[in-house]
Motif scaffolding. Structure first.
Motif, short mmCIF file in Angstrom:
data_model
loop_
_atom_site.label_atom_id
_atom_site.label_comp_id
_atom_site.label_asym_id
_atom_site.label_seq_id
_atom_site.Cartn_x
_atom_site.Cartn_y
_atom_site.Cartn_z
N LYS A 605 0.88 -1.16 0.00
CA LYS A 605 0.00 0.00 0.00
C LYS A 605 0.92 1.21 0.00
O LYS A 605 1.43 1.61 1.04
CB LYS A 605 -0.93 -0.02 1.20
CG LYS A 605 -1.86 -1.23 1.20
CD LYS A 605 -2.73 -1.29 2.44
CE LYS A 605 -3.64 -2.52 2.42
NZ LYS A 605 -4.46 -2.65 3.64
N ALA A 607 2.55 5.00 -1.03
CA ALA A 607 2.36 6.43 -1.26
C ALA A 607 3.69 7.03 -1.66
O ALA A 607 4.76 6.50 -1.35
CB ALA A 607 1.81 7.11 -0.02
N THR A 635 -0.48 6.46 -4.13
CA THR A 635 -1.10 7.69 -3.66
C THR A 635 -0.06 8.80 -3.60
O THR A 635 1.02 8.61 -3.04
CB THR A 635 -1.72 7.49 -2.26
OG1 THR A 635 -2.72 6.47 -2.34
CG2 THR A 635 -2.35 8.78 -1.76
N TYR A 650 -0.97 3.25 4.79
CA TYR A 650 0.13 2.88 3.90
C TYR A 650 1.15 2.03 4.65
O TYR A 650 1.42 2.27 5.83
CB TYR A 650 0.82 4.12 3.33
CG TYR A 650 -0.17 5.15 2.83
CD1 TYR A 650 -0.94 4.91 1.69
CD2 TYR A 650 -0.37 6.34 3.52
CE1 TYR A 650 -1.88 5.83 1.26
CE2 TYR A 650 -1.30 7.27 3.09
CZ TYR A 650 -2.06 7.02 1.97
OH TYR A 650 -2.99 7.93 1.54
N ILE A 653 6.14 4.16 1.97
CA ILE A 653 6.12 5.53 1.49
C ILE A 653 7.46 5.83 0.83
O ILE A 653 8.52 5.54 1.39
CB ILE A 653 5.83 6.54 2.62
CG1 ILE A 653 4.41 6.32 3.17
CG2 ILE A 653 5.99 7.98 2.13
CD1 ILE A 653 4.04 7.25 4.33
#
Length: 833
Positions: A605, A607, A635, A650, A653
C-alpha cells in the motif's frame, strides 16, 4: 525610487498596449490575404495579451488549415491527458498536390550514392515550447502559421515553392495548458513587473513538464512518451534538413541561438554540421539586429546528448537548432535588460522562426547536399562493418529485450531474430529473447550513438548527461563484435512474448521473478486477495532450476476455486507477458515448497511524497512506472498537507529526491517507527541524516583548486559535477534487493555526488560499486575515487520500521528499464530486508 519604478511601469504598459496588434510582429512590406483569419479573430484576443491555452491554439490551427490551401493538418495521436498532437504541413499548393512524390524523392536522396538536389525542396521541421512554461514559442507559432498562410509577397511564395515546413505548434500540450492556466489566472488588470508577484512563481510542479512530469526534451532518443512517439515517427518519415526547437531561459538573459560551445559537440557529429549551423546563425543575427534585440551564440549550451531536440537531428543527417529566449514567465517582468514583456519575447521567437526559413531557402542546395553526403559517408563507414553485428538480449527477460527492440523500430533501425541459441564472452543469448543488429545499414551512425561506451572527452562540462548506452540502460547482455551469420529473419512485425500458464494445478503455481513485468503480475495476484510467497533460496523441480525470488501461489486455502484460480492466473500471465508454471508436488531439490524459506508476502500500500521541496522529475518517473508500467496504485501525498495526514493506511512511502519541513518530517518519522517502510532516494538521504532517521556515513570528496585562475573557477567547479554517467556495481543475488537479476554485475545511472561508505559486514552490502566502476560517461578523478567501492543502497531498521535508501535514480527518464526492479524489490520484499 518607488515613484520612478511606477512611472517606468506605466510607460511600459502603455507601450505594450500600443504594440500587441499584428503590426508589432509581422513584416509590413507585404499584403495579407483577408480571407485568412487572424489569430485574434479566432482566439478572442491579441497574441501576447493572454497566454494561449492549448484548446484555443488547436482551434486556430484547425480553422487556419481549412482557410488556406497552403496548409494540411493532421492529428497524430494524443497526450496522456487526451490532447491532440497536431502537425501542420505548410508549403505551396503545387507542392501539396505532389507531396508524397516529394517526400519519397527526399528520402531516396539519403539512400543513393548519387542524387540531384538542385530542384528538391528543403524540409524544415519547426517545433515550439517543448517545455510548457516556455510559452513564447507556441504563442509565436500562431503568428508564424498565419504569416505563412496569409502573406502574399513573392518572397513568401518563393519560400513555399522551395520548402516543406513541418510545423508542430505545441510539442507539449499538457504542460502548455497547465502554464497558461497559471499565468492567466494570476494576471492583473494593471500588469505588474515585480518579479516577486505570484504570477512569476508557479505552483509545483510547474508547466515545464508533461503529465507525468517528464522533461520531454530529453526523450528524442529513448522515445518513451506518447508525444515523442508521434514526433519521431514524423521525423523519420521526412528526415528534415533543419529542425528548430524554441525554448526560454532566465529572465535576465537575452536570446540564444546555436551553435553552442564548440568543444562540447559530440564527436560523432560531422564538423560541417556545426559550420552550417553557424552560417544559419548569421541569418538570425541579421534579423534580430533589424529589430534591435540582443543575442548571443556559442556559449552555455552544447550539442552532445542526442536525446535533445536540437541535437537529435545531428546524428540523423539534419541540423538541429536551439533557440532560447529570456522569459517574461508571465506577461511582464523586470530584468537587467529593462522591462521584458510577453509580446517582446514572442516577437523574438517569431523573428527567429522566419530567419530559419530564409536561411533554409537561401542555403537549400548546400544543406540538401550535406544530408545526401552524410548518408553517403555513413554507408561507406557501414560497408567496412559488413558481416559484423551487435547482439543484445536477456535469456530470462523477453520484455526488456522487446522494449529496446521497440526503440530501434521507432528509429527505423534494422534488426533480426537470433537464428539459434548463441554464446559469446561467457554470455548466453537465447532465441526468442535476443536480437541481432547488422552494422552495415543506413542508420549505422545512430546505432553507434545508441550503443557506444565513451569515457574520454574533449570537455569536462556537459549541459546534460554524458552517457546513455542503451543495452546498459535496459540491463541487457550485449556484444558488439559478432557475425551476421547468427542472424535469422529480419523483424518486420515486432510482437511481445505471449504469456501463459503451463497447465492447471491442484497444488501450486510458480512464477520466476526475472521477467520485467513480474511485479505487475504479483501486484494483480496480491490485489485480488490471493496468498503468495517468495522463495529466499534457489531450488529445482520438474527439471527446472528456480532462482532467488521465485513466487509461489498455493492452490489450497485461497479465495478462488482451483478452476477460478487457473483462469485468473491465465489472464495475469497474458497481461504480464510471462510464464507461470504449474507443479503437482511440494518436494523439490533444495527448499521444499512448504519450507519457511518461502516468506509470505503482503499487498503493498504505497504512497509517494510530492509537492514543494521534492524534485518533480524524480517523483514523476516513479508515478509513471507504477501507473503506466506495472498498473499499481500509488497515492501522491503533497508536502503541504503531510504534517497532518493520517499515514496509517500505507505500509510503504517513497521519498524522491528532496526534503520536507519539520511537521511533515515528524509525522513520517512517527509512522516509520511504528512499522512503516520508508524508501528514500538521492538528496533525501541528506534529509534523513539531518533529521536523525539514521546516521549515514558519507564519503567526502576533497577538492583543491591548483593553478586555476579566477576566470576558470566556474569550469573547475562544473567539472566536479556528475551530470549523468553509468557505473558498474556488484550484486549479491541472494539478497532480496537483487531478486530477478541473473548476473552478478549491474549498470547504474548516477547524476549526483552522494557517496556512502560500505558496512563492515559484507552481507549488508548487496549492491556495491566495483573498484573501477566507470562504464560510460564523464566523471572527475576525485569523484571516481570516492565512488570506488562505495554503496548505492542500504536497508536499516528504525525501531519497528525500516528505512531503505538509494543514492541513485532507478527510474531515470522512463528508459532505464534495467533498474526499475530494484524499486519493485524494495516494495514487495521490504519485510525480508
Amino acid at each position: 525610487m518607488r515613484f520612478i519604478l511606477c512611472v517606468i511601469t506605466l510607460c511600459c504598459l502603455s507601450l505594450q498596449a500600443q504594440t500587441t496588434d499584428l503590426s508589432y510582429y509581422l513584416p509590413q512590406n507585404t499584403t495579407y490575404d483577408s480571407k485568412i483569419p487572424t489569430p485574434e479573430s479566432v482566439i478572442g484576443h491579441q497574441v501576447g495579451e493572454w497566454h494561449i491555452t492549448h484548446d484555443r491554439l488547436v482551434s486556430y490551427m484547425q480553422i487556419l488549415a481549412k482557410s488556406s490551401d497552403r496548409i494540411h493538418i493532421e492529428n497524430r495521436g494524443k497526450t496522456f491527458e487526451g490532447r491532440p498532437l497536431l502537425l501542420l504541413t505548410i508549403t505551396s499548393p503545387e507542392n501539396h498536390s505532389d507531396i508524397e512524390n516529394i517526400r519519397t524523392t527526399h528520402i531516396s536522396a539519403t539512400e543513393n550514392n548519387s542524387a540531384n538536389v538542385d530542384n528538391m525542396p528543403i524540409v524544415v521541421y519547426q517545433g515550439f515550447s517543448i517545455h510548457g512554461n516556455e510559452a513564447s514559442g507556441s504563442n509565436a507559432a500562431m503568428l508564424v502559421a498565419y504569416y505563412l498562410a496569409a502573406a502574399q509577397s513573392e518572397d513568401v511564395k518563393n519560400l513555399l515553392d522551395n520548402t516543406i515546413i513541418l510545423f508542430d505548434p505545441a510539442y507539449n500540450p499538457d504542460g502548455l495548458q497547465r502554464f497558461a492556466y497559471w499565468a492567466n489566472t494570476n494576471k492583473s488588470k494593471h500588469l505588474n513587473p515585480d518579479p516577486n508577484d505570484r504570477e512569476y512563481d508557479e505552483v509545483w510542479p510547474g508547466g515545464r513538464t508533461n503529465h507525468y512530469w517528464f522533461d520531454m526534451n530529453r526523450d528524442w532518443l529513448p522515445v518513451q512518451l506518447p508525444e515523442s512517439k508521434v514526433r519521431i515517427e514524423s521525423f523519420h518519415k521526412w528526415l528534415p534538413n533543419i529542425l528548430t526547437d524554441h525554448h526560454e531561459m532566465g529572465t535576465n538573459s537575452t536570446f540564444f541561438f546555436q551553435p553552442g560551445i564548440p568543444s562540447r559537440t559530440h564527436p560523432l557529429t560531422p564538423k560541417l554540421n556545426q559550420q552550417l549551423t553557424k552560417s544559419i546563425g548569421n541569418y538570425h543575427a541579421k534579423a534580430l539586429d533589424k529589430i534591435g534585440s540582443l543575442y548571443y551564440t556559442e556559449e552555455n549550451f552544447d550539442d552532445f546528448y542526442y536525446g535533445k531536440g536540437s541535437t537529435f537531428p545531428d546524428i540523423n543527417g539534419g541540423i538541429g537548432i536551439l533557440f532560447e529566449q529570456g522569459s517574461s514567465r508571465g506577461h511582464i517582468q523586470e530584468s537587467v535588460n529593462g522591462i521584458i514583456t510577453f509580446p517582446f519575447t514572442i516577437r523574438n521567437q517569431f523573428t527567429a522562426a522566419l530567419s530559419t526559413l530564409e536561411a533554409g531557402k537561401n542555403m537549400r542546395k548546400d544543406i540538401l547536399q550535406y544530408q545526401h553526403d552524410f548518408y553517403k559517408n555513413a554507408r561507406t563507414e557501414a560497408s567496412k562493418e559488413n558481416g559484423k553485428a551487435i547482439i543484445f538480449g536477456d535469456e530470462k527477460d523477453a520484455a526488456k529485450t522487446f522494449h529496446l527492440a521497440e526503440v530501434l523500430k521507432r528509429h527505423q533501425i534494422e534488426f533480426h531474430e537470433l537464428k539459434s541459441d548463441f554464446k559469446t564472452n561467457g554470455k548466453q543469448f537465447k532465441k526468442g529473447y535476443s536480437y541481432v543488429i547488422p552494422k552495415n545499414q543506413k542508420n549505422t551512425r545512430l546505432i553507434n550513438a545508441m550503443f557506444e561506451k565513451r569515457t574520454t572527452f574533449q570537455d569536462s562540462l556537459f549541459y546534460d548527461v554524458s552517457a546513455w548506452t542503451f543495452p546498459l540502460a535496459f540491463g541487457l547482455d550485449y556484444a558488439d563484435d559478432v557475425s551476421t551469420t547468427i542472424a535469422g529473419v529480419k523483424v518486420e512485425d515486432l510482437q511481445m512474448k505471449t504469456g501463459s500458464v503451463s497447465s492447471k494445478s491442484n497444488y501450486a503455481y510458480l512464477m520466476e521473478w526475472h521477467e520485467y513485468y513480474a511485479p505487475k503480475a504479483l501486484s494483480a495476484i496480491l490485489g485480488s486477495g490471493l496468498r503468495a510467497k517468495v522463495g529466499m533460496s534457489q531450488f529445482k523441480t520438474n527439471g527446472k532450476i528456480y532462482d532467488y525470488g521465485t513466487i509461489l501461489i498455493p492452490v489450497q486455502n485461497q479465495n478462488k476455486s482451483p478452476e477460478d484460480l487457473y483462469a485468473f492466473l491465465q489472464k495475469v500471465a497474458k497481461d504480464s507477458h510471462l510464464q507461470i508454471d504449474a507443479v503437482t508436488t511440494g518436494l523439490t531439490e533444495g527448499i521444499d515448497l512448504g519450507s519457511n524459506q518461502f516468506s509470505a508476502l503482503t499487498q503493498p500500500k504505497v504512497a509517494i511524497i510530492v509537492g514543494e521541496g521534492i524534485r518533480s522529475y524524480d517523483a514523476g518517473e516513479i508515478w509513471h512506472v507504477f501507473d503506466q508500467r506495472y498498473d499499481m496504485p500509488i497515492t501522491k501525498l503533497d508536502t503541504r498537507n503531510l504534517g497532518r495526514t493520517d499515514l496509517s493506511r500505507y505500509n510503504t512511502i517513497i521519498v524522491p529526491s528532496g526534503s520536507m519541513d519539520k511537521r511533515a518530517t515528524d509525522n513520517l518519522k512517527k509512522w516509520t517507527e511504528n512499522g512503516g517502510t520508508l524508501i528514500a532516494y538521492r538528496n533525501a538521504l541528506n534529509w534523513l541524516d539531518r533529521n536523525d532517521f539514521l546516521k549515514l556515513e558519507f564519503k567526502k570528496t576533497k577538492l583543491v583548486a591548483e593553478d586555476i585562475s579566477y576566470e576558470e573557477r566556474s569550469d573547475f567547479r562544473g567539472a566536479q559535477v556528475i551530470g549523468g554517467a553509468i557505473f558498474e556495481a556488484k550484486q549479491d543475488r541472494s539478497h532480496p534487493i537483487n531478486f530477478g537479476y541473473k548476473n552478478d554485475r549491474i549498470a547504474l545511472f548516477r547524476n549526483n555526488t552522494i557517496f556512502l561508505k560500505p558496512d563492515k559486514q559484507s552481507y549488508n552490502n548487496p549492491l556495491q560499486y566495483t573498484k573501477n566502476p566507470l562504464l560510460s560517461g564523464y566523471v572527475s578523478k576525485q569523484n571516481l575515487d570516492s565512488l570506488s567501492l562505495s554503496v548505492p543502497f542500504k536497508a536499516n531498521r528504525f525501531k519497528s520500521g525500516k528505512i531503505i535508501t538509494f543514492t541513485d535514480n532507478t527510474n531515470f527518464r522512463a528508459f532505464w528499464y534495467g533498474t526499475n526492479k530494484l524499486l519493485m524489490n524494495a516494495i514487495f520484499f521490504r519485510e525480508e530486508m
